[in-house]
Design a protein around this motif. Structure first.
Motif, PDB file in Angstrom:
ATOM      1  N   ASP A 176       0.523  51.805   8.629  1.00  0.00           N
ATOM      2  CA  ASP A 176       1.623  51.037   8.006  1.00  0.00           C
ATOM      3  C   ASP A 176       2.830  50.901   8.931  1.00  0.00           C
ATOM      4  O   ASP A 176       3.983  50.932   8.477  1.00  0.00           O
ATOM      5  N   THR A 211      -3.660  45.651  11.019  1.00  0.00           N
ATOM      6  CA  THR A 211      -4.453  45.442   9.808  1.00  0.00           C
ATOM      7  C   THR A 211      -3.541  44.915   8.718  1.00  0.00           C
ATOM      8  O   THR A 211      -2.614  45.610   8.292  1.00  0.00           O
ATOM      9  N   ASP A 212      -3.801  43.673   8.323  1.00  0.00           N
ATOM     10  CA  ASP A 212      -2.991  43.042   7.267  1.00  0.00           C
ATOM     11  C   ASP A 212      -1.508  43.049   7.616  1.00  0.00           C
ATOM     12  O   ASP A 212      -0.648  43.286   6.762  1.00  0.00           O
ATOM     13  N   ARG A 214       0.109  45.133   9.598  1.00  0.00           N
ATOM     14  CA  ARG A 214       0.696  46.460   9.829  1.00  0.00           C
ATOM     15  C   ARG A 214      -0.109  47.181  10.905  1.00  0.00           C
ATOM     16  O   ARG A 214      -1.327  47.033  10.985  1.00  0.00           O
TER      17      ARG A 214
END
Length: 293
Positions: A176, A211-212, A214
């Motif tokens: 994240d 990923t997405d 982040r």
């Protein structure tokens, strides 16, 4: 001999007067009769110069002076009239550039993390935003099974795992990650004995996968995690396992932006088939070469 003045003589010769000077001078004196200088003086009579002086009459310059009349420049001056810049001045009216200026409004470039980077991984977030991440740790349930990461919070258990180089470590990573460059990021992980202030640490440079939108360490690549060396335990004042320690992780990107987070965690020998050996080399006061089951 009679003396006649030269002037008179000359005049007489011109008039063909006889030698006796008879009055043919008066007869020929048609100078007055033929004095048509006045009669033929048609200069004033034929003086049509003033009459034909049509220069002023034909002076149609002022009359045909259509320059002012045809001066349609001001009349046809439709520039101000047809000056639809102001009337149809749709430039300011249609000036939808600021109105349609959806660049800041739709400024989803940083949000959609589509900013390119030297390593080809899309930038996660906004370069001008505040950096953030979540600390993670790898764990496994068997030496032959792949490791999987999980987020850590205060009080979390940190698995003690055998790395390829031997000994025992904690694989500490991130997920994240936002608002930090993913290329050549540095992860510095440390475990601190709060009783003595001593600590062990490991620093790694890696590219964070996106990923997405982040950034994160890659589970299949333990080199993208900080390999914090824990055992053999020759540094702590207590056992490594089942005791509270302070876990520190500093993430710094290649442009110098950095963030540090600290958690209180509890390391543990979590791989069942390795638990006995793990507890042996991770106990307080372990000596190198000491046999372990």
């Amino acid at each position: 001999m009679k003396h006649v003045p030269v002037v008179l003589l000359s005049l007489c010769l011109a008039m063909s007067c006889g030698p006796d000077g008879n009055d043919s001078s008066q007869d020929a004196g048609t100078n007055q009769d033929a004095g048509t200088g006045q009669d033929a003086g048609t200069t004033p009579d034929a003086g049509p110069l003033p009459d034909a002086g049509t220069t002023p009459d034909a002076g149609t310059t002022p009359d045909a002076g259509t320059t002012p009349d045809a001066g349609t420049t001001p009349d046809a001056g439709t520039t101000p009239d047809a000056g639809t810049d102001e009337d149809a001045g749709t430039t300011p009216d249609a000036g939808t550039t600021p109105d349609a200026g959806t660049t800041p409004d739709a400024g989803t470039v940083p949000d959609a993390g589509t900013i390119s980077t030297p390593c080809g991984i899309p930038y996660p977030g906004d370069p001008n935003g505040t950096p953030n991440f979540t600390i993670t740790a790898l764990s496994r349930t068997h030496p032959d099974l792949p490791m999987v990461s999980a987020p850590l919070t205060t009080g979390s258990t940190v698995p003690i795992i055998e790395p390829i180089q031997g000994g025992r470590v904690a694989f500490i990573g991130v997920r994240d990650v936002v608002n930090m460059d993913p290329c050549g990021a540095t992860l510095l992980g440390a475990l601190k004995d709060t009783s003595t202030g001593k600590l062990v640490l490991d620093s790694r440079t890696t590219n964070l996968r996106n990923t997405d939108g982040r950034g994160s360490s890659t589970d299949a690549d333990d080199a993208s995690f900080s390999n914090v060396p824990l055992c053999p335990n020759q540094w702590a004042s207590k056992d490594i396992f089942d005791q509270d320690y302070e876990l520190i992780l500093i993430l710094k990107d290649r442009l110098g932006k950095s963030l540090q987070k600290t958690l209180t965690v509890r390391p543990a020998c979590t791989v069942p088939v390795e638990e006995a050996f793990c507890r042996c080399i991770c106990k307080q006061g372990y000596k190198l070469g000491e046999p372990c089951p």
